[in-house]
Structure formats: structure tokens, C-alpha cells
Design an enzyme around this catalytic site. Structure first.
Site, short mmCIF file in Angstrom:
data_model
loop_
_atom_site.label_atom_id
_atom_site.label_comp_id
_atom_site.label_asym_id
_atom_site.label_seq_id
_atom_site.Cartn_x
_atom_site.Cartn_y
_atom_site.Cartn_z
N GLY A 1 -10.14 -3.79 1.00
CA GLY A 1 -9.30 -3.92 1.99
C GLY A 1 -9.20 -2.63 2.97
O GLY A 1 -10.69 -1.96 3.01
N ASP A 2 -8.35 -2.58 3.96
CA ASP A 2 -8.61 -1.59 4.86
C ASP A 2 -8.19 -0.17 4.48
O ASP A 2 -8.80 0.98 5.14
CB ASP A 2 -7.58 -1.63 6.04
CG ASP A 2 -6.05 -1.71 5.56
OD1 ASP A 2 -5.76 -2.54 4.29
OD2 ASP A 2 -5.22 -1.01 5.95
N THR B 1 -0.55 0.12 6.48
CA THR B 1 -0.22 -0.93 5.42
C THR B 1 -0.11 -1.91 6.03
O THR B 1 0.34 -2.28 7.36
CB THR B 1 1.02 -0.43 4.68
OG1 THR B 1 1.60 -1.67 3.79
CG2 THR B 1 2.39 -0.02 5.49
N ARG C 1 -13.16 -8.32 -3.23
CA ARG C 1 -12.77 -7.77 -1.80
C ARG C 1 -12.20 -6.40 -1.71
O ARG C 1 -11.39 -5.75 -2.62
CB ARG C 1 -11.44 -8.78 -1.76
CG ARG C 1 -10.79 -8.83 -0.30
CD ARG C 1 -9.65 -7.89 -0.36
NE ARG C 1 -8.79 -7.78 0.63
CZ ARG C 1 -7.66 -6.98 1.01
NH1 ARG C 1 -7.34 -6.24 0.28
NH2 ARG C 1 -6.99 -7.06 2.05
N THR D 1 0.96 -1.17 0.04
CA THR D 1 0.15 0.04 0.02
C THR D 1 0.99 0.96 0.00
O THR D 1 2.21 1.12 0.39
CB THR D 1 -0.70 -0.09 1.31
OG1 THR D 1 -1.64 -1.22 1.22
CG2 THR D 1 -1.69 1.22 1.34
N1 GLY Z 1 -3.49 -2.89 3.38
C1 GLY Z 1 -4.05 -3.09 1.99
C2 GLY Z 1 -5.08 -4.23 1.70
O1 GLY Z 1 -4.96 -5.46 2.69
O2 GLY Z 1 -5.79 -4.18 0.97
#
Ligand code: GLY
Length: 317
Positions: free
Chosen positions: A212-213, A233, A210, A182
Site C-alpha cells: 500500500g501507500d 490513511t 500487495r 492505518t
Molecule cells: N492506507 C493503507 C493501505 O492502503 O494499505
């Protein structure tokens, strides 16, 4: 008035091993990080906002093949790219986020556009791209996002998934397995405003749209002028469960902890849950901390008292 600013960036954390990284790759990453943070520093030195500095620094990494964001994003199971990003202004608490966009050149610009020009916080997929088109953002065809290195990472993971005996190792030349890189930036500007921006291609071989965060406000990205700005990240599924970025801010506000202690505590929680990753964080005084539980994190930092940015890769630097 004396100028006071601080800025930090990351280009992903993970199994970045000294013995796997060539001199050239090491140099390329350090140059890429230097170029990114310099874009942010130039804006802060000219009296620009933390928000604009973060955006500029992230754009440089999105435009570079080296980092898992924009060009250089990892591939989904279907061989496509799906990108996530978010941005937050610590003064107004306004924020914008996007998920699963495929052809927008700079996802961080779309997140900023949503923050500034829509009544919403988070747009996804085709809707987000339609909004980008309406506002004239740049698009690229899918060839632009294709990189051999990320394609190889997908093929390696797919081969593993099918239990084919492979002699290749999942780690490529720079020790980055494409699992969850990231990019991000946090900054404090001369007016005392904080901001955070984060952008990611997500995880190699991700399926079913999907997310992510990175685009989840409070998980991978958060900014509050009363406490701090944070960009994360790492393995998104863990960061999302802990709301890591908001957690750092909450520990400062509710427990009166320092930036360094609350950030270290957030990484401890990530480790205890079994997640890997790192964060960059900055407080309203310009203090910077960049803890991780991985062997490395591409990162750089600079304040108005320093003449050159500090660029680092390995955890023990
Ligand atoms: N930290 C990036 C993800 O898991 O998508």
C-alpha cells in the site's frame, strides 16, 4: 528555553458511523488514542526527538488489537498478515520503510532500524525479516496477530467475492470494514525538528503481496523541516497515485500555501480521483490539521499549550 512541541496521531479513517459504534467501542478507541499520544507527549516533554515520539506513539497502536497495524492487522486473501511501515526524519530527510513483513512485532521499529543501520531505504518480505533478526528485533508467532474481528472481516469479504448470499453486513460493530485502516504520528520537537511515522496491515483480502501507500515515501508518509510532516490513511492505491504526503509539502514550498490549505487541497484531489481517506499534518510552527473525506478518522492532537490531548473520532467533532 521555553518548550514548544506539537504532536498528532491517527488510527485510521473510514466508514466510522455514530449509529454503528457502541459506547464501549467509542470509549475503547478514545482510550487507545489517548494512551498512544501520551507516549509521544511524554517523550517530547522530556526533550526527546520528534522521531522517538512518533515511534513511541505508533508502537502503542501496533500493540493494540483495535488498530490495523501490528497486532490487529487485517488478513490477506490467504489468511496471513502482511504489514507495511515507514518513518522519516524531517531534519536529515533520512527514511526507512518495510513491506510485507509477517512476524515482526513492531514494524515501525524495523523501518527505523533500516533508516539508522542500513544503506537502504526500503526492505521487503523475508529480506526485511532477516535484517530484523540480525539486529535482535522482537518477533511473534502468527497466533499473536490473529484477532477474531479481522478474521470475520476477511470471511465477510470472501463470501461477498464468491457471491454467496450473506445476511451479515460488511460493517462490523465499530463501523470499520477493515478495508484500509492505518496508524500514524507526526510531531514537532523542541529543537524544531519534524518527523512522521506510519504503520499498516493494509487492506483486508489483499492478494499477491500487495503493497500500500504506507511504506511508499511521499505517498503515505513524509517529513521535511522546511515544510511539514504528514501521515496518510485511506485507500492506498489512490494515495500512491497522488503522492499525497509529499504533495502537501510541495504545495507549501512551491506555491507558498499554508499547511491547512495544502492539506485540504490534497484531500480534494483524493476525492476527485475517487479515493477515500484522511491525513494528519503538522508544520514547522507546530500548526496541526487533520482533514478527511470519510465520516470519521480516529485521531488525537496536542501542543505544549494544552494540558490534555484532543481525542476525536467523527468528522463533525
Ligand atoms: N492506507 C493503507 C493501505 O492502503 O494499505
Amino acid at each position: 528555553m521555553k518548550q514548544k512541541f506539537s504532536i498528532a496521531i491517527h488510527g485510521g479513517a473510514g466508514t466510522i458511523l455514530r449509529e454503528k459504534i457502541t459506547k464501549k467501542t467509542d470509549k475503547d478507541y478514545r482510550e487507545g488514542l489517548h494512551q498512544s499520544i501520551t507516549a509521544g507527549i511524554d517523550i517530547l516533554k522530556a526533550g526527546g526527538s520528534a522521531l522517538d515520539a512518533c515511534t513511541a506513539a505508533v508502537i502503542v497502536m501496533e500493540d493494540s488489537e483495535l488498530f490495523n497495524a501490528g497486532k490487529g492487522s487485517v488478513f490477506t486473501n490467504e489468511g496471513t498478515n502482511e504489514m507495511d511501515a515507514s518513518i522519516m526524519d524531517g531534519k536529515s530527510k533520512e527514511c526507512g520503510a518495510i513491506s510485507c513483513v509477517k512476524t515482526v512485532r513492531n514494524p515501525i521499529l524495523l523501518a527505523k532500524l533500516i533508516m539508522e543501520k542500513s544503506n537502504h531505504v526500503h526492505l521487503s518480505g523475508e529480506g526485511a525479516e532477516k535484517f530484523a533478526e540480525m539486529h535482535g528485533l522482537a518477533f511473534e508467532d502468527k497466533d499473536y496477530f490473529f484477532t477474531k474481528r479481522r478474521w470475520f472481516q476477511l470471511q465477510t469479504v470472501l463470501a461477498r467475492e464468491k457471491e454467496i448470499q450473506e445476511t451479515v453486513t460488511i460493517l462490523d460493530h465499530d463501523g470499520d470494514d477493515g478495508k484500509h485502516g492505518t496508524v500514524g504520528c507526526v510531531a514537532l520537537d523542541n529543537d524544531g525538528n519534524l518527523a512522521a511515522a506510519t504503520s499498516s496491515g493494509g487492506m483486508t483480502n489483499k492478494k499477491f503481496n500487495r503493497v500500500g501507500d504506507t511504506p511508499v515515501i511521499g505517498a503515505g508518509n513524509y517529513a521535511d523541516n522546511d515544510s511539514c510532516a504528514v501521515s496518510a490513511t485511506g485507500h492506498g492505491e489512490y494515495v500512491m497515485r497522488l503522492l499525497t504526503a509529499y504533495d502537501v509539502s510541495a504545495m507549501m514550498l512551491y506555491k507558498n500555501m499554508s499547511l491547512k490549505d495544502s492539506s485540504a487541497n490534497a484531500i480534494d484531489k483524493l476525492s476527485k480521483l475517487g479515493g477515500s481517506g484522511g491525513i494528519i499534518a503538522i508544520d514547522k510552527n507546530g500548526t496541526i490539521t487533520m482533514p478527511m473525506n470519510t465520516p470519521g478518522m480516529y485521531r488525537a492532537s496536542c501542543t505544549n499549550t494544552e494540558t490534555e490531548p484532543n481525542v476525536k473520532i467523527f468528522a463533525d467533532e
